[in-house]
Write a protein that holds these residues in place. Structure first.
Motif, mmCIF file in Angstrom:
data_model
loop_
_atom_site.group_PDB
_atom_site.id
_atom_site.type_symbol
_atom_site.label_atom_id
_atom_site.label_comp_id
_atom_site.label_asym_id
_atom_site.label_seq_id
_atom_site.Cartn_x
_atom_site.Cartn_y
_atom_site.Cartn_z
ATOM 1 N N THR A 102 3.163 -4.907 0.963
ATOM 2 C CA THR A 102 3.367 -5.523 2.276
ATOM 3 C C THR A 102 3.443 -4.469 3.372
ATOM 4 N N LEU A 103 4.187 -3.398 3.142
ATOM 5 C CA LEU A 103 4.337 -2.364 4.165
ATOM 6 C C LEU A 103 3.019 -1.636 4.425
ATOM 7 N N VAL A 104 2.378 -1.172 3.350
ATOM 8 C CA VAL A 104 1.130 -0.418 3.515
ATOM 9 C C VAL A 104 0.021 -1.321 4.051
ATOM 10 N N GLY A 105 -0.103 -2.516 3.496
ATOM 11 C CA GLY A 105 -1.159 -3.424 3.935
ATOM 12 C C GLY A 105 -0.991 -3.866 5.383
ATOM 13 N N THR A 106 0.240 -4.172 5.779
ATOM 14 C CA THR A 106 0.473 -4.586 7.162
ATOM 15 C C THR A 106 0.163 -3.452 8.132
ATOM 16 N N LEU A 107 0.572 -2.241 7.797
ATOM 17 C CA LEU A 107 0.290 -1.094 8.666
ATOM 18 C C LEU A 107 -1.210 -0.861 8.800
ATOM 19 N N LEU A 221 3.832 -10.158 11.939
ATOM 20 C CA LEU A 221 4.489 -11.113 11.034
ATOM 21 C C LEU A 221 3.460 -11.890 10.227
ATOM 22 N N PHE A 222 2.360 -12.287 10.858
ATOM 23 C CA PHE A 222 1.318 -13.015 10.129
ATOM 24 C C PHE A 222 0.778 -12.178 8.970
ATOM 25 N N TYR A 223 0.457 -10.927 9.242
ATOM 26 C CA TYR A 223 -0.066 -10.062 8.184
ATOM 27 C C TYR A 223 0.981 -9.834 7.097
ATOM 28 N N ALA A 224 2.225 -9.586 7.501
ATOM 29 C CA ALA A 224 3.276 -9.307 6.521
ATOM 30 C C ALA A 224 3.514 -10.504 5.605
ATOM 31 N N VAL A 225 3.576 -11.696 6.190
ATOM 32 C CA VAL A 225 3.771 -12.894 5.366
ATOM 33 C C VAL A 225 2.577 -13.121 4.447
ATOM 34 N N GLY A 226 1.377 -12.832 4.953
ATOM 35 C CA GLY A 226 0.188 -12.985 4.114
ATOM 36 C C GLY A 226 0.204 -12.069 2.905
ATOM 37 N N TYR A 227 0.554 -10.805 3.123
ATOM 38 C CA TYR A 227 0.611 -9.868 1.994
ATOM 39 C C TYR A 227 1.754 -10.209 1.045
ATOM 40 N N TRP A 228 2.888 -10.593 1.591
ATOM 41 C CA TRP A 228 4.038 -10.894 0.733
ATOM 42 C C TRP A 228 3.786 -12.131 -0.128
ATOM 43 N N SER A 229 3.093 -13.118 0.425
ATOM 44 C CA SER A 229 2.878 -14.373 -0.295
ATOM 45 C C SER A 229 1.606 -14.380 -1.135
ATOM 46 N N ALA A 230 0.777 -13.352 -1.024
ATOM 47 C CA ALA A 230 -0.509 -13.340 -1.734
ATOM 48 C C ALA A 230 -0.304 -13.234 -3.239
ATOM 49 N N TRP A 231 -1.086 -13.975 -3.965
ATOM 50 C CA TRP A 231 -1.046 -13.919 -5.425
ATOM 51 C C TRP A 231 -2.447 -13.998 -6.048
ATOM 52 N N PHE A 232 -3.408 -14.544 -5.294
ATOM 53 C CA PHE A 232 -4.721 -14.807 -5.885
ATOM 54 C C PHE A 232 -5.455 -13.511 -6.212
#
Length: 311
Positions: A102-107, A221-232
């Motif tokens: 989440t941290l690396v992907g959002t940045l 926030l949109f990016y962070a929630v997307g990375y945190w919730s991603a599973w596929f």
């Protein structure tokens, strides 16, 4: 006797207040009561399931067995499920993986999106119209899942954390919202900075971004929630169980495919309830979003509406 002369009916005075639309009229007591009831029911529909999840995660095996499953009223509170999950097993490792991704992907996503949106917001930038049309085309046309998987495989990204970041790093919608907000910044302000000798990167860092805190906070926030919730992506590109993020481990627990190391024995011996563990993992997955959302909530109206309208 002179006949009475009928006076013409008076029209509305030009000083009279114009009639207001129905939605601007002061609501009646019945209307206020109805609105309050609807809001109360909506809040209960959201809060009640969360309450059941939290209470069940804090309940002992005896309380869960007596309730026949999900617990609504707390009777025997215990933190055993959370202690076992955070004791250094697979769930703890998966939570750390999710935090890192989440941290690396959002940045990374924010850096690329901000740079792309700023370039597209400047009308004199090279090829900005063609690049914008190309980005818009990706919102309606996609190569599909199989070509995407083959591309990731050919790049050697399978069984790497980059496979969880790069395929979904950029959102065209977020870029368009950022672009719309950047276009609303006064061009005279940017021109004055150029006269003073500032370059594009300095203008972006010291002028554009400070004026765009609202939209940047919302998109972050949109990016962070997307990375945190991603599973596929993890289910497609990761074969190593030790590399799975928290969402995939939660899916395994809910579907009862595989119990994390250390928890399986505790559940078998009766120390833990499998349902309490499932609910505890759900709480851990929802907690970061629930904590961060109130801090960004005040930026939603200004960030989203201004960026969308001016775009």
């Amino acid at each position: 006797m002179t006949a009475a002369i009928d006076k013409p009916a008076r029209g509305p005075s030009r000083w009279a207040a114009p009639p207001r639309p129905v939605w601007e009229e002061k609501p009646s007591r019945v209307g206020l009561a109805g609105k309050g009831l609807v809001l109360l029911l909506a809040c209960l529909a959201i809060v009640f399931p969360l309450w059941i999840v939290v209470v069940t995660s804090l309940s002992s095996r005896k309380a869960i067995d007596e309730a026949g499953g999900l617990v609504m009223i707390p009777t025997d509170i215990t933190f055993v499920a959370y202690q076992e999950l955070l004791s250094g097993g697979q769930v703890t490792r998966a939570a750390l993986v999710s935090i890192g991704i989440t941290l690396v992907g959002t940045l990374f996503s924010m850096a690329v999106s901000v740079l792309c949106a700023y370039g597209l917001s400047r009308s004199g930038s090279l090829g900005h119209r063609w690049i914008l049309m190309l980005l818009l085309a990706t919102m309606f046309f996609s190569a599909g899942l199989i070509p995407t998987y083959l591309l990731v495989q050919s790049l050697g990204l399978t069984d790497t954390y980059l496979a969880l970041i790069l395929p979904s790093a950029i959102s065209v919608f977020n870029i368009l919202v950022l672009r719309g907000f950047f276009m609303g910044i006064s061009q005279e302000l940017i021109d004055s900075a150029r006269i003073d000798g500032a370059g594009d990167l300095r203008i972006l860092w010291q002028i554009v971004l400070p004026l765009s805190r609202a939209v940047v906070a919302v998109i972050t926030l949109f990016y962070a929630v997307g990375y945190w919730s991603a599973w596929f992506n993890a289910s497609l590109y990761l074969n190593d169980q030790d590399m799975l993020p928290l969402q995939n481990v939660m899916i395994q627990l809910v579907q009862k495919q595989e119990a994390p190391v250390g928890l399986g024995q505790a559940i078998k011996t009766g120390e833990l309830s499998g349902l309490a563990v499932q609910m505890a993992v759900m709480v851990m997955a929802l907690l970061p979003v629930a904590v961060l959302s109130p801090f960004v909530q005040r930026h939603f109206k200004k960030g989203m509406l201004t960026g969308a309208v001016k775009g």
